[in-house]
Scaffold this motif. Structure first.
Motif, PDB file in Angstrom:
ATOM      1  N   UNK A  50       0.817  -1.145   0.149  1.00 22.92           N
ATOM      2  CA  UNK A  50       0.070  -0.137  -0.155  1.00 22.92           C
ATOM      3  C   UNK A  50       0.678   1.308  -0.114  1.00 22.92           C
ATOM      4  N   UNK A  51       0.428   2.173  -0.551  1.00 27.10           N
ATOM      5  CA  UNK A  51       1.371   3.398  -1.048  1.00 27.10           C
ATOM      6  C   UNK A  51       0.204   4.762  -0.770  1.00 27.10           C
ATOM      7  N   UNK A  52       0.624   5.505   0.308  1.00 28.19           N
ATOM      8  CA  UNK A  52      -0.082   6.738   0.551  1.00 28.19           C
ATOM      9  C   UNK A  52       0.857   8.088   0.436  1.00 28.19           C
ATOM     10  N   UNK A  53       0.191   9.000   0.188  1.00 23.69           N
ATOM     11  CA  UNK A  53       0.744  10.283   0.383  1.00 23.69           C
ATOM     12  C   UNK A  53       0.641  10.750   1.639  1.00 23.69           C
ATOM     13  N   UNK A  54       1.978  11.300   2.119  1.00 26.48           N
ATOM     14  CA  UNK A  54       2.003  11.991   3.439  1.00 26.48           C
ATOM     15  C   UNK A  54       2.160  13.709   3.446  1.00 26.48           C
ATOM     16  N   UNK A  55       2.168  14.166   2.087  1.00 37.16           N
ATOM     17  CA  UNK A  55       2.571  15.540   1.929  1.00 37.16           C
ATOM     18  C   UNK A  55       1.233  16.384   2.101  1.00 37.16           C
ATOM     19  N   UNK A  56       1.525  17.679   2.569  1.00 40.79           N
ATOM     20  CA  UNK A  56       0.528  18.717   2.420  1.00 40.79           C
ATOM     21  C   UNK A  56      -0.089  18.654   1.177  1.00 40.79           C
ATOM     22  N   UNK A  57      -1.442  18.983   1.274  1.00 42.95           N
ATOM     23  CA  UNK A  57      -1.978  18.927  -0.142  1.00 42.95           C
ATOM     24  C   UNK A  57      -2.443  20.454  -0.483  1.00 42.95           C
ATOM     25  N   UNK A  58      -1.796  21.150  -1.380  1.00 44.00           N
ATOM     26  CA  UNK A  58      -0.622  20.847  -2.226  1.00 44.00           C
ATOM     27  C   UNK A  58       0.547  21.362  -1.257  1.00 44.00           C
ATOM     28  N   UNK A  67      10.360  18.806  -1.441  1.00 45.18           N
ATOM     29  CA  UNK A  67      10.240  17.394  -1.025  1.00 45.18           C
ATOM     30  C   UNK A  67       8.825  16.694  -1.051  1.00 45.18           C
ATOM     31  N   UNK A  68       8.601  15.737  -1.727  1.00 44.90           N
ATOM     32  CA  UNK A  68       7.233  15.197  -1.455  1.00 44.90           C
ATOM     33  C   UNK A  68       7.238  13.985  -0.716  1.00 44.90           C
ATOM     34  N   UNK A  69       6.541  13.648   0.406  1.00 46.94           N
ATOM     35  CA  UNK A  69       6.523  12.288   1.172  1.00 46.94           C
ATOM     36  C   UNK A  69       5.512  11.725   1.134  1.00 46.94           C
ATOM     37  N   UNK A  70       5.867  10.310   1.237  1.00 42.54           N
ATOM     38  CA  UNK A  70       4.849   9.213   0.953  1.00 42.54           C
ATOM     39  C   UNK A  70       5.142   8.156   1.918  1.00 42.54           C
ATOM     40  N   UNK A  71       4.202   7.151   2.211  1.00 41.38           N
ATOM     41  CA  UNK A  71       4.382   6.063   2.856  1.00 41.38           C
ATOM     42  C   UNK A  71       4.414   4.827   2.299  1.00 41.38           C
ATOM     43  N   UNK A  72       5.267   3.595   2.018  1.00 42.03           N
ATOM     44  CA  UNK A  72       5.023   2.541   1.640  1.00 42.03           C
ATOM     45  C   UNK A  72       5.004   1.505   2.420  1.00 42.03           C
ATOM     46  N   UNK A  73       4.124   0.985   2.788  1.00 38.20           N
ATOM     47  CA  UNK A  73       3.547  -0.213   3.575  1.00 38.20           C
ATOM     48  C   UNK A  73       3.538  -1.704   2.894  1.00 38.20           C
ATOM     49  N   UNK A 187      -3.936  -6.321  -3.827  1.00 33.67           N
ATOM     50  CA  UNK A 187      -3.407  -5.064  -4.215  1.00 33.67           C
ATOM     51  C   UNK A 187      -2.634  -5.166  -5.525  1.00 33.67           C
ATOM     52  N   UNK A 188      -2.572  -6.478  -6.111  1.00 29.82           N
ATOM     53  CA  UNK A 188      -1.757  -6.879  -7.371  1.00 29.82           C
ATOM     54  C   UNK A 188      -0.304  -6.669  -7.148  1.00 29.82           C
ATOM     55  N   UNK A 189       0.111  -6.491  -5.621  1.00 31.49           N
ATOM     56  CA  UNK A 189       1.448  -6.319  -5.489  1.00 31.49           C
ATOM     57  C   UNK A 189       2.126  -5.011  -6.174  1.00 31.49           C
ATOM     58  N   UNK A 190       1.229  -4.261  -6.463  1.00 27.38           N
ATOM     59  CA  UNK A 190       1.571  -3.059  -7.175  1.00 27.38           C
ATOM     60  C   UNK A 190       0.555  -1.744  -6.455  1.00 27.38           C
ATOM     61  N   UNK A 191       1.118  -0.810  -6.134  1.00 26.42           N
ATOM     62  CA  UNK A 191       0.275   0.485  -5.639  1.00 26.42           C
ATOM     63  C   UNK A 191       0.771   1.695  -5.902  1.00 26.42           C
ATOM     64  N   UNK A 192       0.161   2.787  -5.940  1.00 27.64           N
ATOM     65  CA  UNK A 192       0.661   4.020  -5.986  1.00 27.64           C
ATOM     66  C   UNK A 192      -0.100   5.049  -5.264  1.00 27.64           C
ATOM     67  N   UNK A 193       0.336   6.247  -5.290  1.00 24.65           N
ATOM     68  CA  UNK A 193      -0.114   7.422  -4.665  1.00 24.65           C
ATOM     69  C   UNK A 193       0.475   8.602  -5.213  1.00 24.65           C
TER      70      UNK A 193
END
Length: 306
Positions: A50-58, A67-73, A187-193
């Motif tokens: 699972x991939x999520x965005x942690x950055x302020x939007x925008x 710097x754009x920040x994400x979490x990969x789980x 998840x198809x072993x692939x995710x994006x954000x």
């Protein structure tokens, strides 16, 4: 690597689940208990992410690095490395950010620290993430020269299991942790954000004006008249103008009047010292520094017509 628990994966891959059944019965006067053979099932590795965005939007973007920040789980049940990709060419972008590099958080503070956080080599995967753990990932970007104030651009971070991806149920024989198979999960072993950045730029307008006072108390530009030049620097836009400097040459046919250099009406010394200005018979220079959009500064000085 700044990993944290997520608690979603289930029984760890490679776990041996053993089960033996028991039967009891009476035979004449005796009570008998017997056991079946033991059946052992080795848990296969489930590939999920699972991939999520942690950055302020925008996220505000200006000169330098954004710097754009994400979490990969790793939401699978076995240790897995992931291939990461950052795609800035997103439909609807006002501008496509320039991707410099991808890094991950090594000290767990959630903030990109240049020189501390590791930059992933091009094409290199992450280290293996344990089941139910997350990795904070940074995408370092720059604004293209074509970006204008207020435009937005998105960057998609994708993570793909190193073992492989595909439709749910796809099997990679013998490639699971513990020697079993690896099976692609939902998840198809692939995710994006997606993370969004917005250009916060500034434009400086410099306006010069002059007033004249002649020796007779009128405003005629005759020899001996004093000309006061005013330089108005106005910043527009949502960003800030950095390292703003205002300079002007003393016009031919005039002489600079010492001690007349000012910034917003406050006097500046002519010498090169601790204040923002300096002046000489050749010209003046004032270092304003950073000036936010919607702000203005006025530099003024006087010369005498020869």
């Amino acid at each position: 690597m700044g990993a944290s628990a997520a608690h979603a994966a289930g029984v760890v891959a490679g776990t041996q689940i053993a089960n033996t059944a028991t039967a009891t019965y009476d035979s004449g006067a005796a009570s008998v208990s017997i056991q079946s053979n033991t059946v052992t099932v080795r848990v296969d590795e489930l590939l999920n992410v699972a991939v999520t965005s942690l950055s302020a939007n925008p996220t505000a973007a200006a000169a330098g690095t954004t710097v754009l920040t994400y979490r990969v789980t790793n939401t699978g049940n076995g240790p897995e490395a992931f291939d990461l990709g950052a795609d800035p060419a997103i439909s609807g972008n006002g501008f496509d950010p320039g991707v410099q590099s991808i890094a991950y958080d090594t000290n767990g503070n959630g903030v990109y620290d240049a020189g501390t956080d590791v930059i992933l080599a091009t094409g290199a995967p992450t280290a293996a993430l344990a089941p139910d753990t997350s990795l904070t990932v940074f995408v370092l970007t720059t604004l293209p020269g074509s970006a204008t104030d207020g435009q937005t651009g998105q960057v998609r971070l994708s993570a793909t299991a190193k073992t492989g991806s595909g439709t749910p149920g796809t099997v990679f024989s013998g490639q699971g942790d513990g020697g079993g198979d690896a099976v692609v999960g939902t998840s198809t072993a692939l995710d994006d954000a997606l993370a969004t950045e917005i250009a916060r730029l500034a434009t400086v307008n410099l306006t010069k004006s002059a007033t004249i006072l002649d020796p007779y108390g009128t405003q005629q530009p005759v020899p001996g008249a004093v000309v006061t030049y005013s330089l108005l620097a106005t910043v527009s836009g949502a960003g800030a103008a950095g390292n703003l400097n205002v300079t002007d040459a003393i016009p031919a046919g005039t002489t600079y009047q010492p001690g007349t250099l000012t910034l917003d009406g406050a006097p500046l010394s002519d010498s090169t010292d601790g204040d923002a200005g300096q002046a000489s018979p050749a010209g003046i220079a004032v270092g304003i520094g950073t000036l936010a959009g919607g702000s203005a500064k006025t530099v003024a000085f006087k010369v005498r017509i020869n």
